[in-house]
Design a protein around this motif. Sequence first.
Motif, PDB file in Angstrom:
ATOM      1  N   GLN A   6     -43.770  16.500  34.225  1.00  0.00           N
ATOM      2  CA  GLN A   6     -44.756  17.560  34.227  1.00  0.00           C
ATOM      3  C   GLN A   6     -44.399  18.653  33.227  1.00  0.00           C
ATOM      4  OE1 GLN A   6     -45.012  17.311  39.042  1.00  0.00           O
ATOM      5  NE2 GLN A   6     -45.867  19.127  38.100  1.00  0.00           N
ATOM      6  N   LEU A  20     -51.889  22.239  33.363  1.00  0.00           N
ATOM      7  CA  LEU A  20     -50.732  21.408  33.693  1.00  0.00           C
ATOM      8  C   LEU A  20     -50.924  20.028  33.091  1.00  0.00           C
ATOM      9  CD1 LEU A  20     -50.271  22.271  37.484  1.00  0.00           C
ATOM     10  CD2 LEU A  20     -49.383  23.474  35.479  1.00  0.00           C
ATOM     11  N   CYS A  22     -49.209  15.945  32.988  1.00  0.00           N
ATOM     12  CA  CYS A  22     -48.383  14.963  33.696  1.00  0.00           C
ATOM     13  C   CYS A  22     -48.340  13.719  32.828  1.00  0.00           C
ATOM     14  CB  CYS A  22     -48.991  14.673  35.059  1.00  0.00           C
ATOM     15  SG  CYS A  22     -48.159  13.388  36.015  1.00  0.00           S
ATOM     16  N   TRP A  36     -53.102  15.524  41.893  1.00  0.00           N
ATOM     17  CA  TRP A  36     -52.330  16.761  41.865  1.00  0.00           C
ATOM     18  C   TRP A  36     -52.290  17.335  43.277  1.00  0.00           C
ATOM     19  CZ3 TRP A  36     -49.551  18.589  37.820  1.00  0.00           C
ATOM     20  CH2 TRP A  36     -49.834  18.079  36.543  1.00  0.00           C
ATOM     21  N   CYS A  96     -47.682  16.339  40.336  1.00  0.00           N
ATOM     22  CA  CYS A  96     -48.575  15.221  40.036  1.00  0.00           C
ATOM     23  C   CYS A  96     -47.992  13.965  40.684  1.00  0.00           C
ATOM     24  CB  CYS A  96     -48.765  15.016  38.539  1.00  0.00           C
ATOM     25  SG  CYS A  96     -47.323  14.462  37.629  1.00  0.00           S
ATOM     26  N   GLY A 115     -44.041  13.567  40.214  1.00  0.00           N
ATOM     27  CA  GLY A 115     -43.401  14.380  39.194  1.00  0.00           C
ATOM     28  C   GLY A 115     -42.404  15.338  39.819  1.00  0.00           C
ATOM     29  N   THR A 118     -43.846  21.825  39.267  1.00  0.00           N
ATOM     30  CA  THR A 118     -43.824  22.948  38.352  1.00  0.00           C
ATOM     31  C   THR A 118     -44.413  24.170  39.054  1.00  0.00           C
ATOM     32  OG1 THR A 118     -44.448  23.680  36.121  1.00  0.00           O
ATOM     33  CG2 THR A 118     -46.070  22.411  37.313  1.00  0.00           C
TER      34      THR A 118
END
Length: 124
Positions: A6, A20, A22, A36, A96, A115, A118
């Motif tokens: 990510q 964002l 991924c 997400w 993600c 992921g 973040t």
Amino acid sequence: QVQLVQSGGGLVQAGGSLRLSCATSGRTISMHGTGWFRQVPGKEREFVAAISWNGASTYYADSVKGRFTISRDNAKDTVYLQMNSLKPEDTAVYYCASEPQGWGSEYVGSYHYWGQGTQVTVSA
């Protein structure tokens, strides 16, 4: 092995936008459904948006509908979450995830790969 990486996120004022990304550093996710999710401390991970492998179907949580847009570029093996009109309540760690069935889902348990997460922080 699918490894999701990510990028994006950060600090933004209310009303602002962030995007964002991924991407995969391993096997392709071009045939995967991708979603997400977000999580705040002390709460369960919640669904935000999902997209089918070909982008034909998208799904959104009511709380983000009309503000967030999920999309994908299979040539780049990357899925995006464009977040507009951000609110302080959107503050969370965003994740993600991908699933090989290809359809996308709002259920955490449907996803096989995740992921690293973040942080998104929206100030009032």
